[in-house]
Design an enzyme around this catalytic site. Structure first.
Site, PDB file in Angstrom:
ATOM      1  N   GLU A 154       0.824  -1.233  -0.230  1.00  0.00           N
ATOM      2  CA  GLU A 154       0.081  -0.146  -0.082  1.00  0.00           C
ATOM      3  C   GLU A 154       0.967   1.207  -0.126  1.00  0.00           C
ATOM      4  OE1 GLU A 154      -2.763   2.624   3.018  1.00  0.00           O
ATOM      5  OE2 GLU A 154      -2.885   0.389   3.420  1.00  0.00           O
ATOM      6  N   LYS A 205     -11.372  -1.646   6.278  1.00  0.00           N
ATOM      7  CA  LYS A 205     -10.276  -1.173   6.951  1.00  0.00           C
ATOM      8  C   LYS A 205     -10.670  -0.668   8.281  1.00  0.00           C
ATOM      9  CE  LYS A 205      -6.584   2.409   7.033  1.00  0.00           C
ATOM     10  NZ  LYS A 205      -5.676   3.211   6.207  1.00  0.00           N
ATOM     11  N   ARG A 257       0.625  10.317   0.207  1.00  0.00           N
ATOM     12  CA  ARG A 257       0.966  11.426   1.196  1.00  0.00           C
ATOM     13  C   ARG A 257       2.382  12.368   0.794  1.00  0.00           C
ATOM     14  NH1 ARG A 257       0.384   8.271   6.988  1.00  0.00           N
ATOM     15  NH2 ARG A 257      -1.555   7.050   6.389  1.00  0.00           N
TER      16      ARG A 257
END
Length: 213
Positions: free
Chosen positions: A47, A134, A51
């Site tokens: 993943e 999640k 960011r």
């Protein structure tokens, strides 16, 4: 892609290993080497969080590495869905959930792991058809005990908790029947990335891949 299809595909990807590395990568030039180290250590599902300015380039580079399945994390908008699909992401992860993001992912055939932190959010996603979610941020929302408690009245949902998951508490999560895998950043710490210590990262990945409840 329907929510049911998205759930099945996300589950398939997340069953590849007990830990999904959650990666914050600032330099796309090292992305392939980082991916190779993690994959060699037994963690093929990666993943890459959105960011950093280079995140899309990182996804693009990692998507070319043989044996890996690269996804995009921190998806917040429909526009981000389009961008990560174009970069080669095979799955998406969001910290929370909006109808617009889910609709965009469904239309783009991007399997999503949507974020939830409360029973109401879990129920809303389940109502839409997402049985695999999640749980974020895991540690400050009660950790493994909270997920166990949610599983009692909502047994049809399984989770991948992230946020505060460590080698010390990962097994607390993985021992629960409603946990499929965990997401963690400890397998690729920034100091080892900066040092380009791929052997060290592979070692951490191998240890994480061996975690069993």
């Amino acid at each position: 892609m329907t929510p049911a299809e998205a759930t099945l595909e996300a589950e398939k990807i997340c069953r590849l290993a007990p830990v999904i590395p959650v990666l914050v990568v600032h330099d796309a030039s090292i992305a392939a080497d980082l991916a190779k180290a993690l994959i060699a250590g037994g963690l093929p599902a990666l993943e890459v969080t959105l960011r950093t300015p280079d995140a899309l380039k990182v996804i693009e580079a990692m998507a070319k590495v043989e044996g890996g399945v690269v996804g995009a994390g921190s998806i917040l908008t429909p526009e981000a869905v389009s961008q990560v699909v174009a970069a080669g992401a095979k799955f998406g992860v969001s910290p929370g959930t909006t109808d617009k993001v889910l609709t965009a992912a469904e239309q783009a055939d991007l399997p999503m792991l949507p974020g939830a932190a409360t029973s109401s959010e879990v129920m809303a996603l389940l109502e839409r058809g997402y049985r695999f979610q999640k749980f974020f941020p895991a540690s400050i929302n009660g950790g493994a005990p909270a997920i166990k408690a949610i599983g009692a009245p909502i047994p049809d949902v399984t989770f991948c908790p992230t946020g505060g998951v460590t080698p010390q508490n990962a097994l607390d999560y993985l021992s629960l029947k409603n946990i499929l895998c965990v997401g963690g950043s400890w397998v690729a710490p920034q100091d080892l990335i900066d040092a380009k210590d791929w052997a060290g990262i592979e070692k951490l990945a191998r240890e994480a891949a061996a975690l069993t409840a």
